[in-house]
Design an enzyme around this catalytic site. Sequence first.
Site, PDB file in Angstrom:
ATOM      1  CG  ASP A  62       0.298  -1.562  -6.933  1.00  0.00           C
ATOM      2  OD1 ASP A  62       0.648  -0.759  -6.063  1.00  0.00           O
ATOM      3  OD2 ASP A  62      -0.550  -1.296  -7.791  1.00  0.00           O
TER       4      ASP A  62
ATOM      5  CD  GLN B 122      -1.407  -4.858  -8.577  1.00  0.00           C
ATOM      6  OE1 GLN B 122      -0.510  -5.567  -8.945  1.00  0.00           O
ATOM      7  NE2 GLN B 122      -1.872  -3.888  -9.350  1.00  0.00           N
TER       8      GLN B 122
ATOM      9  CD  GLU C 169       2.954  -1.224 -10.479  1.00  0.00           C
ATOM     10  OE1 GLU C 169       2.508  -1.980  -9.622  1.00  0.00           O
ATOM     11  OE2 GLU C 169       4.157  -1.225 -10.815  1.00  0.00           O
TER      12      GLU C 169
ATOM     13  N   GLY D 119      23.923  -7.060 -18.752  1.00  0.00           N
ATOM     14  CA  GLY D 119      24.722  -7.899 -17.851  1.00  0.00           C
ATOM     15  C   GLY D 119      25.869  -8.567 -18.573  1.00  0.00           C
ATOM     16  N   GLY D 120      26.405  -9.592 -17.949  1.00  0.00           N
ATOM     17  CA  GLY D 120      27.603 -10.233 -18.468  1.00  0.00           C
ATOM     18  C   GLY D 120      27.362 -11.134 -19.668  1.00  0.00           C
TER      19      GLY D 120
HETATM   20  N1  CAO Z   1     -14.481   2.063   7.580  1.00  0.00           N
HETATM   21  C1  CAO Z   1     -14.438   3.402   7.573  1.00  0.00           C
HETATM   22  N2  CAO Z   1     -13.497   4.109   6.931  1.00  0.00           N
HETATM   23  C2  CAO Z   1     -12.576   3.408   6.238  1.00  0.00           C
HETATM   24  C3  CAO Z   1     -12.571   2.012   6.200  1.00  0.00           C
HETATM   25  C4  CAO Z   1     -13.582   1.324   6.918  1.00  0.00           C
HETATM   26  N3  CAO Z   1     -13.661  -0.006   6.944  1.00  0.00           N
HETATM   27  N4  CAO Z   1     -11.522   1.601   5.433  1.00  0.00           N
HETATM   28  C5  CAO Z   1     -10.919   2.714   5.006  1.00  0.00           C
HETATM   29  N5  CAO Z   1     -11.527   3.802   5.493  1.00  0.00           N
HETATM   30  C6  CAO Z   1     -11.182   5.195   5.285  1.00  0.00           C
HETATM   31  C7  CAO Z   1      -9.800   5.533   5.768  1.00  0.00           C
HETATM   32  O1  CAO Z   1      -9.820   5.699   7.163  1.00  0.00           O
HETATM   33  C8  CAO Z   1      -9.521   6.813   5.016  1.00  0.00           C
HETATM   34  O2  CAO Z   1     -10.163   7.881   5.697  1.00  0.00           O
HETATM   35  P1  CAO Z   1      -9.487   9.332   5.965  1.00  0.00           P
HETATM   36  O3  CAO Z   1      -8.800   9.730   4.693  1.00  0.00           O
HETATM   37  O4  CAO Z   1     -10.660  10.180   6.303  1.00  0.00           O
HETATM   38  O5  CAO Z   1      -8.546   9.171   7.081  1.00  0.00           O
HETATM   39  C9  CAO Z   1     -10.307   6.619   3.722  1.00  0.00           C
HETATM   40  O6  CAO Z   1     -11.099   5.451   3.910  1.00  0.00           O
HETATM   41  C10 CAO Z   1      -9.570   6.445   2.424  1.00  0.00           C
HETATM   42  O7  CAO Z   1      -8.349   5.786   2.556  1.00  0.00           O
HETATM   43  P2  CAO Z   1      -7.179   6.076   1.509  1.00  0.00           P
HETATM   44  O8  CAO Z   1      -6.808   7.517   1.594  1.00  0.00           O
HETATM   45  O9  CAO Z   1      -6.129   5.081   1.750  1.00  0.00           O
HETATM   46  O10 CAO Z   1      -7.880   5.775   0.101  1.00  0.00           O
HETATM   47  P3  CAO Z   1      -7.765   6.542  -1.290  1.00  0.00           P
HETATM   48  O11 CAO Z   1      -8.670   5.803  -2.198  1.00  0.00           O
HETATM   49  O12 CAO Z   1      -7.986   8.004  -1.173  1.00  0.00           O
HETATM   50  O13 CAO Z   1      -6.241   6.329  -1.733  1.00  0.00           O
HETATM   51  C11 CAO Z   1      -4.294   5.035  -2.322  1.00  0.00           C
HETATM   52  C12 CAO Z   1      -5.830   5.129  -2.329  1.00  0.00           C
HETATM   53  C13 CAO Z   1      -3.925   3.649  -2.842  1.00  0.00           C
HETATM   54  C14 CAO Z   1      -3.702   6.112  -3.245  1.00  0.00           C
HETATM   55  C15 CAO Z   1      -3.753   5.221  -0.899  1.00  0.00           C
HETATM   56  O14 CAO Z   1      -4.421   4.338  -0.041  1.00  0.00           O
HETATM   57  C16 CAO Z   1      -2.256   5.035  -0.757  1.00  0.00           C
HETATM   58  O15 CAO Z   1      -1.451   5.881  -1.149  1.00  0.00           O
HETATM   59  N6  CAO Z   1      -1.843   3.918  -0.138  1.00  0.00           N
HETATM   60  C17 CAO Z   1      -0.456   3.619   0.149  1.00  0.00           C
HETATM   61  C18 CAO Z   1       0.304   3.243  -1.082  1.00  0.00           C
HETATM   62  C19 CAO Z   1      -0.311   2.077  -1.808  1.00  0.00           C
HETATM   63  O16 CAO Z   1      -0.545   1.020  -1.277  1.00  0.00           O
HETATM   64  N7  CAO Z   1      -0.517   2.278  -3.100  1.00  0.00           N
HETATM   65  C20 CAO Z   1      -0.838   1.184  -3.986  1.00  0.00           C
HETATM   66  C21 CAO Z   1      -2.235   1.059  -4.225  1.00  0.00           C
HETATM   67  S1  CAO Z   1      -2.462  -0.218  -5.397  1.00  0.00           S
HETATM   68  O17 CAO Z   1      -2.182   0.516  -6.836  1.00  0.00           O
END
Ligand code: CAO
Length: 415
Positions: free
Chosen positions: A168, A17, A139, A247-248
């Site tokens: 988000d 998101q 979030e 607030g005020g």
């Molecule tokens: N091709 C190949 N690999 C890909 C890719 C693509 N096109 N796109 C993503 N990937 C891979 C990434 O390289 C990553 O690999 P490694 O972990 O091996 O380096 C993997 O996909 C997963 O990415 P991620 O760790 O970001 O995904 P997740 O689902 O485990 O975590 C989230 C999700 C949201 C918790 C995490 O991305 C995060 O903390 N993001 C930052 C904060 C944020 O934006 N949070 C809000 C999310 S909305 O509620």
Amino acid sequence: MGKALDGVRILDFTHVQSGPTCTQLLAWLGADVIKVERAGAGDITREQLRDIEGVDSLYFTMLNHNKRSITLDTKKPQGKAVLERLVKHCDVLVENFAPGALDRMGFTWERIQQLNPKMIVASVKGFGPGPYEECKVYENVAQCAGGSASTTGFDDGPPLVTGAQIGDSGTGLHLALGIVAALYQRKSTGRGQRVLCAMQDGVLNLCRVKLRDQQRLARTGVMKEYPQYPDGKFGSAVPRAGNSSGGGQPGWIIKCKGWETDPNAYLYFITQAPVWAEICKVIGKEEWITDPDYATPNARLPRLKHVFDTIEKWTMTKTKFEAMEELNKHDIPCGPILSMEELAAEPSLRATGTVVEVDHPERGKYLTVGNPIKLSDSPTEVQRSPLLGEHTNEVLQELGVSAAEIEALRTAKVI
Ligand code: CAO
């Protein structure tokens, strides 16, 4: 008519998101947003919270309008080679991977600068540098860590998260502003830069009035605008203020006609000082206009509960819309508690493009929230979200990848 961000190309490496909110806003402002998704799978939200089997969810469609989608496995060497071409082709890379994911893919800030010194790299992370910088964040974690949950809810209940996605979507909004500022600065420096928005920081920014109150509380030990005053106790941290604004201009949510059966038959009522006399007349308490216990804002502070209970006796005789109509005749600030059902049906929101009906080839018609930022010279036309990989060929051709190379990438399952 042209668009504000015409000519700006965004390499959209976002998912879920926060990041998609940001790039959707940029797309609405006219940027060409190329969403890069993992071949075969795509953004995880395509399949989350599905209401129609096999069709992109509303979660996905409502966050990814006006974008193009390409599939690319950026962990394979051929995929990395395409990504390099995209980095050279675009102005901004936006990502919200877990910390370190982009580096592990081989696209460090240094490497990106080598490929394209003008590139702006914009990231959402859960936390900024510090003890939690490696943590994954969603979030509600951000709402809790950014000060929102501890200050939301009622004094006698647990901390509460809010339905507004301030962690988000709020952070996506902050990031979009950072990107536009970096694009502006690039005009004079010729260089790209990194833009970082941590979700904790974004939530805290939206909760800044509570940090104001923390310092007021530390100095005086009491906050007379809070419902804990005068009978409750204050501790050392800003307490939850229920529905008080703190607030005020004191406000509260009060019942309207039908509240027994309709969970949204309520009104937010603000006892704005300049219209105090009007309020007293409307609710039939004209004696309060001159009564020293009620005549001034300070005199009313210890009596706010009684004031709102008395106003409520009046609002309970009216529907929230009748009360709103009557109060607005006297310039008394108030607002009905509107349900999503009511908002979806509200004609004025449809007329301004704030609520939009979109047609999708697989799901048919659905409602979404359009661009809340209205520019007179850059109007937004909301276009449906792309199917997974819908624009892969088109974008690769724009990058100069030949038909034979595209075929080879497809055979190798890179796209
Ligand atoms: N091709 C190949 N690999 C890909 C890719 C693509 N096109 N796109 C993503 N990937 C891979 C990434 O390289 C990553 O690999 P490694 O972990 O091996 O380096 C993997 O996909 C997963 O990415 P991620 O760790 O970001 O995904 P997740 O689902 O485990 O975590 C989230 C999700 C949201 C918790 C995490 O991305 C995060 O903390 N993001 C930052 C904060 C944020 O934006 N949070 C809000 C999310 S909305 O509620």
